[in-house]
Design a protein around this motif. Sequence first.
Motif, PDB file in Angstrom:
ATOM      1  N   PHE A 112       7.839  25.981 -10.506  1.00  0.00           N
ATOM      2  CA  PHE A 112       8.988  25.357 -11.162  1.00  0.00           C
ATOM      3  C   PHE A 112       9.783  26.396 -11.961  1.00  0.00           C
ATOM      4  CE2 PHE A 112      10.726  23.419 -15.047  1.00  0.00           C
ATOM      5  CZ  PHE A 112      11.652  22.551 -14.483  1.00  0.00           C
ATOM      6  N   LEU A 113       9.073  27.293 -12.646  1.00  0.00           N
ATOM      7  CA  LEU A 113       9.759  28.332 -13.421  1.00  0.00           C
ATOM      8  C   LEU A 113      10.517  29.289 -12.497  1.00  0.00           C
ATOM      9  CD1 LEU A 113       7.038  29.206 -16.101  1.00  0.00           C
ATOM     10  CD2 LEU A 113       9.086  27.771 -16.390  1.00  0.00           C
ATOM     11  N   ALA A 114       9.904  29.643 -11.359  1.00  0.00           N
ATOM     12  CA  ALA A 114      10.568  30.531 -10.403  1.00  0.00           C
ATOM     13  C   ALA A 114      11.800  29.851  -9.808  1.00  0.00           C
ATOM     14  CB  ALA A 114       9.599  30.926  -9.298  1.00  0.00           C
ATOM     15  N   LEU A 115      11.681  28.554  -9.492  1.00  0.00           N
ATOM     16  CA  LEU A 115      12.818  27.813  -8.950  1.00  0.00           C
ATOM     17  C   LEU A 115      13.930  27.713  -9.981  1.00  0.00           C
ATOM     18  CD1 LEU A 115      14.080  26.036  -6.747  1.00  0.00           C
ATOM     19  CD2 LEU A 115      12.843  24.083  -7.727  1.00  0.00           C
ATOM     20  N   ARG A 142      15.828  30.957 -10.133  1.00  0.00           N
ATOM     21  CA  ARG A 142      16.720  31.164  -8.985  1.00  0.00           C
ATOM     22  C   ARG A 142      17.974  30.302  -9.108  1.00  0.00           C
ATOM     23  NH1 ARG A 142      14.455  33.492  -4.246  1.00  0.00           N
ATOM     24  NH2 ARG A 142      15.940  32.269  -3.002  1.00  0.00           N
ATOM     25  N   LEU A 143      17.807  29.080  -9.593  1.00  0.00           N
ATOM     26  CA  LEU A 143      18.972  28.201  -9.746  1.00  0.00           C
ATOM     27  C   LEU A 143      19.931  28.733 -10.813  1.00  0.00           C
ATOM     28  CD1 LEU A 143      17.223  24.704  -9.513  1.00  0.00           C
ATOM     29  CD2 LEU A 143      18.793  25.715  -7.844  1.00  0.00           C
ATOM     30  N   ARG A 144      19.379  29.260 -11.867  1.00  0.00           N
ATOM     31  CA  ARG A 144      20.233  29.816 -12.927  1.00  0.00           C
ATOM     32  C   ARG A 144      20.994  31.032 -12.423  1.00  0.00           C
ATOM     33  NH1 ARG A 144      16.043  29.600 -18.087  1.00  0.00           N
ATOM     34  NH2 ARG A 144      16.284  27.344 -18.544  1.00  0.00           N
ATOM     35  N   ASN A 145      20.336  31.837 -11.620  1.00  0.00           N
ATOM     36  CA  ASN A 145      20.975  33.067 -11.131  1.00  0.00           C
ATOM     37  C   ASN A 145      21.987  32.792 -10.022  1.00  0.00           C
ATOM     38  OD1 ASN A 145      19.418  34.580 -12.893  1.00  0.00           O
ATOM     39  ND2 ASN A 145      17.780  34.907 -11.389  1.00  0.00           N
ATOM     40  N   SER A 146      21.833  31.658  -9.342  1.00  0.00           N
ATOM     41  CA  SER A 146      22.699  31.398  -8.196  1.00  0.00           C
ATOM     42  C   SER A 146      24.080  30.908  -8.613  1.00  0.00           C
ATOM     43  CB  SER A 146      22.058  30.359  -7.262  1.00  0.00           C
ATOM     44  OG  SER A 146      21.857  29.126  -7.958  1.00  0.00           O
ATOM     45  N   ASN A 147      24.146  29.906  -9.518  1.00  0.00           N
ATOM     46  CA  ASN A 147      25.437  29.334  -9.899  1.00  0.00           C
ATOM     47  C   ASN A 147      25.251  28.469 -11.143  1.00  0.00           C
ATOM     48  OD1 ASN A 147      28.055  28.443  -9.940  1.00  0.00           O
ATOM     49  ND2 ASN A 147      28.125  28.008  -7.723  1.00  0.00           N
ATOM     50  N   SER A 148      26.314  28.352 -11.923  1.00  0.00           N
ATOM     51  CA  SER A 148      26.232  27.521 -13.123  1.00  0.00           C
ATOM     52  C   SER A 148      26.211  26.033 -12.765  1.00  0.00           C
ATOM     53  CB  SER A 148      27.418  27.829 -14.052  1.00  0.00           C
ATOM     54  OG  SER A 148      28.644  27.629 -13.371  1.00  0.00           O
ATOM     55  N   SER A 149      26.846  25.679 -11.665  1.00  0.00           N
ATOM     56  CA  SER A 149      26.835  24.289 -11.197  1.00  0.00           C
ATOM     57  C   SER A 149      26.379  24.271  -9.740  1.00  0.00           C
ATOM     58  CB  SER A 149      28.228  23.682 -11.313  1.00  0.00           C
ATOM     59  OG  SER A 149      29.154  24.392 -10.525  1.00  0.00           O
ATOM     60  N   PHE A 150      25.529  23.347  -9.381  1.00  0.00           N
ATOM     61  CA  PHE A 150      25.006  23.302  -8.019  1.00  0.00           C
ATOM     62  C   PHE A 150      24.829  21.849  -7.598  1.00  0.00           C
ATOM     63  CE2 PHE A 150      21.128  22.547 -10.285  1.00  0.00           C
ATOM     64  CZ  PHE A 150      21.093  23.501 -11.297  1.00  0.00           C
ATOM     65  N   THR A 151      24.902  21.648  -6.287  1.00  0.00           N
ATOM     66  CA  THR A 151      24.808  20.314  -5.711  1.00  0.00           C
ATOM     67  C   THR A 151      23.368  20.026  -5.307  1.00  0.00           C
ATOM     68  OG1 THR A 151      25.223  21.113  -3.464  1.00  0.00           O
ATOM     69  CG2 THR A 151      27.157  20.573  -4.817  1.00  0.00           C
ATOM     70  N   TYR A 152      23.180  18.814  -4.805  1.00  0.00           N
ATOM     71  CA  TYR A 152      21.866  18.377  -4.312  1.00  0.00           C
ATOM     72  C   TYR A 152      21.405  19.268  -3.157  1.00  0.00           C
ATOM     73  CZ  TYR A 152      18.455  15.344  -1.983  1.00  0.00           C
ATOM     74  OH  TYR A 152      17.342  14.852  -1.382  1.00  0.00           O
ATOM     75  N   ARG A 153      22.342  19.631  -2.272  1.00  0.00           N
ATOM     76  CA  ARG A 153      22.005  20.504  -1.139  1.00  0.00           C
ATOM     77  C   ARG A 153      21.569  21.892  -1.610  1.00  0.00           C
ATOM     78  NH1 ARG A 153      23.722  18.798   3.919  1.00  0.00           N
ATOM     79  NH2 ARG A 153      24.963  16.873   3.932  1.00  0.00           N
ATOM     80  N   ASP A 154      22.242  22.372  -2.673  1.00  0.00           N
ATOM     81  CA  ASP A 154      21.874  23.680  -3.216  1.00  0.00           C
ATOM     82  C   ASP A 154      20.438  23.673  -3.739  1.00  0.00           C
ATOM     83  OD1 ASP A 154      24.386  24.703  -2.659  1.00  0.00           O
ATOM     84  OD2 ASP A 154      25.195  24.084  -4.611  1.00  0.00           O
ATOM     85  N   VAL A 155      20.059  22.574  -4.396  1.00  0.00           N
ATOM     86  CA  VAL A 155      18.699  22.472  -4.917  1.00  0.00           C
ATOM     87  C   VAL A 155      17.684  22.502  -3.781  1.00  0.00           C
ATOM     88  CG1 VAL A 155      17.086  21.026  -6.198  1.00  0.00           C
ATOM     89  CG2 VAL A 155      19.457  21.250  -6.975  1.00  0.00           C
ATOM     90  N   LEU A 156      17.952  21.720  -2.724  1.00  0.00           N
ATOM     91  CA  LEU A 156      17.035  21.691  -1.566  1.00  0.00           C
ATOM     92  C   LEU A 156      16.929  23.066  -0.908  1.00  0.00           C
ATOM     93  CD1 LEU A 156      17.927  18.278   0.148  1.00  0.00           C
ATOM     94  CD2 LEU A 156      15.961  18.825  -1.300  1.00  0.00           C
ATOM     95  N   LYS A 157      18.066  23.754  -0.824  1.00  0.00           N
ATOM     96  CA  LYS A 157      18.056  25.091  -0.221  1.00  0.00           C
ATOM     97  C   LYS A 157      17.229  26.066  -1.045  1.00  0.00           C
ATOM     98  CE  LYS A 157      21.119  28.849   1.176  1.00  0.00           C
ATOM     99  NZ  LYS A 157      22.514  29.354   1.221  1.00  0.00           N
TER     100      LYS A 157
END
Length: 750
Positions: A359-362, A365-380
């Motif tokens: 969970f911490l690693a995920l 990665r989400l923080r580094n990818s974009n400030s806002s992300f969609t449901y698809r981004d989370v699954l990816k």
Amino acid sequence: MIILFAVIIQLLLPLSPLSADSLNQQTTPTEIIDLNKFPLFIRADFSSDYVISGFIPFGKEWIVLSPSADGNRSMRIIDIEEFSQHHFLSFNRHKPQEYTYAIPFYVSSHQYIFLNKPPNPMLALHLASIGDNWEVYLNGKLLRSEIHRDVNGTIVQHRNYRDVLIPFSATLLRNGPNNVVFRIIGDPASPLVGLNSSAPYRIGPYTYLKSKVNDLVDVTLSLIYIFIGIYIILSNLTKYAYIYNQLFGLFSIVLGLYFFTRTSSIYYLISDSEILFSLEITSLFLILPVVTSFLSALSPVTKTQRKVNYCIYGIYSILIIAELLFHPAVIYDLTNIWAIISIITLMYDYIHLVIWKFFLALQSRLRNSNSSFTYRDVLKEIKETLLYTPIGNILIGITLLVITSVIDTYGSIVLKRNLVTSRYSLIIFLVGGFLVIARNFLNLFNQLNTANNALESKLSMLRNFTKQADHSQKIYLGIFNNTEEPIIITDTQLVVQEYNRAAENLFGQGIDEGKSLLKVLQYISESNKSIADELSDLKNKVLLTGKSVQYTINKTNIMLLEPLTNNNLPWIQVRFTKTDPVYHNGSFVWGKGTYSLDNSMAAADAISLRITSCMGHALGNETSQLVHAAIREMICNAIEYGNLEISPQEKTEALQLHKYDELLNKRKELSIFKDRRVIVKYIVTPRKALIKITDEGKGFDYKTILTKAKNPDHDFLTQHQGLFLALAAFDLVVYNDNGNQVLLGKTISG
């Protein structure tokens, strides 16, 4: 890569078509005698009267276990209330007692006929597990005895074995009622006394059952795990910063040892099952604390985590020490305690050391990818974190480990079955751990991989060039050694390097390697003719122009000097021909020669090509290919069917088994065949080509074969391809009376 290969083997094995069912496709479950489908009678003593053929157990002394609807039933002494003396964590060891297990069973006429068929002369009794000491009787006949007691009745060697296969003659089985009796001796409080697994217990063909209990793959994988673990530990002994490498190696060793102790092959190394039982449980108790250490070493741990880890190590250490000190009855209770503790340990490892870190690693990665992300981004991101991060690989493996461990615990305690499904999840977990280690060397590997690819490409090109060179050399040597045309190979100074048999026959003792060509030619040149200056000019012309030059030595011999390359060095090939008239029966001769061939297919191909080249320009491409194929096949027929006396049937069978080259080599080595030769004579003029092929075989009935050739079927075309091609390519195909010589003739237009 070794571990990945092992995983593929193990995971695909249950799906493999090369199973026992394919080895004996006629064997079906209805033809196997399942002893669990018959009542089991047990009593707390043993008498020789019980094993007498036709004995029927009856009376209140016998405990009856009914047939199982699902094929599973508990048959250990500790599971039978009337006989069990097991008490939880009781340290008393009881005196061994004797028990009789009797299974009267019925063999139907269909089963009896099948099991007595000639392909199945030997039957076998397959026992999933039996112990502690025991004997097995079938219809009053002792099949096997594993009783090892001293004069006081104390068991000195324990024999609780898994997957016991006892072969016996089919004549012992009867059509109708039969009886199998087990004499069981052991501690009534031990879990190793009785028929200790619920299934299978069956009678069937020996080969079929042997294929079912084959543990070669399990043994191989176990040894791979052990050696991989040893290698990882030894290669990381001084790398204290990467302690997880050593822990992973230890895990691999423990895992391999545990699986190995559960195979039947280990009985060849350690026959005493009580020692094996202790070794198996020790390795089992070590697995989870080692996994906990490995997972904790992947990242820094808090003080709380460290305390929890020490608590886990302490509990498992107590379990291991206790099981080493006490007898199997206590070890059985310790195993049940371990089953509960292992679930708690797995949950700790799974939730705290894996899922939380995942969970911490995920989150990172989400923080580094974009400030806002969609449901698809989370699954990816979840997918990529699972597949491309160390903690993701571990999460996949340990998830399967948790599921299969629960299944195994349920199967062992409730079903009394040796499921061991965790070996598959542990393999995947092992691969996940291996990937974690591999990622530390990924950059270095990529660099090495690039260099290796370039090197492999060059090596592949070199192998292809070498293969082509070897093939070309084989063809050249076939012509060089078998032609009746004298040939000498020299260097640029005209010093003899090689010569063939025909040259040796022409010059006799006057030729030798290292000798000047000029001195060799003096044996046949005209005495009043000095050729030294002319020979030097001819040599220079060949080397400068790269073209052949011709020189008349005397009234009967012509010398042709041709450029040749050997190991990128310029050499010269010198061929000698007779100064015959250029006319033959009123026509210019395009080609003429005689070859004496050993039984070489390479030479056959080269010579057929050389003959065809003499007329190819007048035939056209398609006809030329047909003629070449026909000549080659007829020479090959002379070698195969003639000199080596291989029948068409033998050739067809060997080709189907991919053993034709082996058949050829064996025939060539036989003293009766190895000195035989094929003589090929040919002459090609603008009007006609004649080729005579003679072998030293017995010949064949060519008249019958030529008659069949008028209406060829599939078998004829398969077995007599050479003759069929010859009839299609040549106008004339004539055999001598014996059938060991054929004359091929073709009218040439153009």
